[in-house]
Design a protein around this motif. Structure first.
Motif, mmCIF file in Angstrom:
data_model
loop_
_atom_site.group_PDB
_atom_site.id
_atom_site.type_symbol
_atom_site.label_atom_id
_atom_site.label_comp_id
_atom_site.label_asym_id
_atom_site.label_seq_id
_atom_site.Cartn_x
_atom_site.Cartn_y
_atom_site.Cartn_z
ATOM 1 N N SER A 1 0.826 -1.207 0.000
ATOM 2 C CA SER A 1 0.000 0.000 0.000
ATOM 3 C C SER A 1 0.858 1.254 0.000
ATOM 4 C CB SER A 1 -0.921 0.015 1.216
ATOM 5 O OG SER A 1 -1.827 -1.043 1.166
ATOM 6 N N VAL A 2 1.929 1.248 0.760
ATOM 7 C CA VAL A 2 2.825 2.408 0.801
ATOM 8 C C VAL A 2 3.479 2.614 -0.554
ATOM 9 C CG1 VAL A 2 4.985 3.263 1.786
ATOM 10 C CG2 VAL A 2 3.212 2.366 3.278
ATOM 11 N N LYS A 3 3.900 1.529 -1.201
ATOM 12 C CA LYS A 3 4.507 1.642 -2.531
ATOM 13 C C LYS A 3 3.510 2.211 -3.527
ATOM 14 C CE LYS A 3 6.989 -1.634 -4.206
ATOM 15 N NZ LYS A 3 7.481 -2.972 -4.588
ATOM 16 N N GLU A 4 2.255 1.755 -3.463
ATOM 17 C CA GLU A 4 1.228 2.258 -4.364
ATOM 18 C C GLU A 4 0.945 3.737 -4.104
ATOM 19 O OE1 GLU A 4 -3.415 1.308 -5.491
ATOM 20 O OE2 GLU A 4 -2.221 -0.207 -4.440
ATOM 21 N N LEU A 5 0.915 4.129 -2.835
ATOM 22 C CA LEU A 5 0.709 5.537 -2.506
ATOM 23 C C LEU A 5 1.841 6.405 -3.019
ATOM 24 C CD1 LEU A 5 -0.736 5.395 1.106
ATOM 25 C CD2 LEU A 5 -1.879 6.227 -0.940
ATOM 26 N N LYS A 6 3.063 5.901 -2.935
ATOM 27 C CA LYS A 6 4.207 6.662 -3.444
ATOM 28 C C LYS A 6 4.084 6.901 -4.942
ATOM 29 C CE LYS A 6 7.678 5.443 0.005
ATOM 30 N NZ LYS A 6 8.950 4.737 0.261
ATOM 31 N N THR A 7 3.678 5.883 -5.685
ATOM 32 C CA THR A 7 3.517 6.075 -7.131
ATOM 33 C C THR A 7 2.348 7.017 -7.421
ATOM 34 O OG1 THR A 7 2.161 4.084 -7.303
ATOM 35 C CG2 THR A 7 4.516 3.838 -7.723
ATOM 36 N N ASP A 8 1.264 6.928 -6.641
ATOM 37 C CA ASP A 8 0.131 7.831 -6.837
ATOM 38 C C ASP A 8 0.531 9.282 -6.554
ATOM 39 O OD1 ASP A 8 -1.476 5.727 -7.539
ATOM 40 O OD2 ASP A 8 -2.508 5.607 -5.597
ATOM 41 N N ARG B 1 1.928 14.705 -8.458
ATOM 42 C CA ARG B 1 2.848 15.836 -8.595
ATOM 43 C C ARG B 1 2.980 16.263 -10.052
ATOM 44 N NH1 ARG B 1 7.507 13.675 -4.566
ATOM 45 N NH2 ARG B 1 6.485 14.284 -2.637
ATOM 46 N N LEU B 2 2.950 15.295 -10.959
ATOM 47 C CA LEU B 2 3.045 15.623 -12.378
ATOM 48 C C LEU B 2 1.795 16.345 -12.871
ATOM 49 C CD1 LEU B 2 4.619 12.371 -13.841
ATOM 50 C CD2 LEU B 2 5.716 14.592 -13.544
ATOM 51 N N HIS B 3 0.631 15.907 -12.382
ATOM 52 C CA HIS B 3 -0.622 16.462 -12.883
ATOM 53 C C HIS B 3 -1.054 17.738 -12.175
ATOM 54 C CE1 HIS B 3 -1.177 13.119 -15.543
ATOM 55 N NE2 HIS B 3 -1.063 12.252 -14.540
ATOM 56 N N VAL B 4 -0.503 18.026 -11.014
ATOM 57 C CA VAL B 4 -0.888 19.233 -10.290
ATOM 58 C C VAL B 4 -0.460 20.469 -11.067
ATOM 59 C CG1 VAL B 4 -0.322 20.596 -8.246
ATOM 60 C CG2 VAL B 4 -1.053 18.255 -7.994
ATOM 61 N N SER B 5 0.699 20.425 -11.663
ATOM 62 C CA SER B 5 1.193 21.599 -12.374
ATOM 63 C C SER B 5 0.347 21.918 -13.605
ATOM 64 C CB SER B 5 2.653 21.391 -12.783
ATOM 65 O OG SER B 5 2.750 20.295 -13.679
ATOM 66 N N GLU B 6 -0.422 20.963 -14.087
ATOM 67 C CA GLU B 6 -1.289 21.213 -15.236
ATOM 68 C C GLU B 6 -2.542 21.985 -14.847
ATOM 69 O OE1 GLU B 6 -2.108 17.357 -16.729
ATOM 70 O OE2 GLU B 6 -0.067 17.014 -17.424
ATOM 71 N N THR B 7 -2.905 21.971 -13.587
ATOM 72 C CA THR B 7 -4.165 22.579 -13.178
ATOM 73 C C THR B 7 -3.998 23.957 -12.552
ATOM 74 O OG1 THR B 7 -4.065 21.444 -11.051
ATOM 75 C CG2 THR B 7 -5.247 20.341 -12.820
ATOM 76 N N TYR B 8 -2.800 24.511 -12.571
ATOM 77 C CA TYR B 8 -2.623 25.864 -12.045
ATOM 78 C C TYR B 8 -3.357 26.858 -12.929
ATOM 79 C CZ TYR B 8 1.159 24.454 -8.890
ATOM 80 O OH TYR B 8 1.883 23.886 -7.900
ATOM 81 N N THR B 9 -3.895 27.880 -12.324
ATOM 82 C CA THR B 9 -4.526 28.943 -13.078
ATOM 83 C C THR B 9 -3.460 29.963 -13.453
ATOM 84 O OG1 THR B 9 -6.532 28.638 -11.780
ATOM 85 C CG2 THR B 9 -6.344 30.668 -13.033
#
Length: 84
Positions: free
Chosen positions: A28-35, A40-48
């Motif tokens: 579960s920890v490994k899966e959370l790390k990948t999530d 982090r990659l997709h957050v920068s796409e949603t900045y206004t």
């Protein structure tokens, strides 16, 4: 079956269940790390963008100016009625 075998079997069972539980936590920890890495990659796409914010502020300012004008006209009409 003597007590030593029962105790050994019980301890083995406890360790087996504990090992399974630890393995589940590890996966579960490994899966959370990948999530989190994907997030982090997709957050920068949603900045206004700043230009978008400024455009929205300009639109809102125009709307509020229009509302102020409408309220001023209503106030003038009410004031004219009150004077009669």
């Amino acid at each position: 079956m003597d007590w030593q075998n029962v105790i050994n079997f019980g301890i083995g069972l406890v360790f087996a269940v504990g090992g399974w539980f630890c393995r589940q936590l590890w996966d579960s920890v490994k899966e959370l790390k990948t999530d989190i890495a994907d997030l982090r990659l997709h957050v920068s796409e949603t900045y206004t963008k700043k230009s978008e914010v400024e455009a929205l502020e300009a639109q809102m300012e125009k709307r509020f100016d229009r509302l102020e004008q409408m309220i001023a006209r209503l106030y003038d009409k009410i004031d004219a009625k009150a004077d009669k």
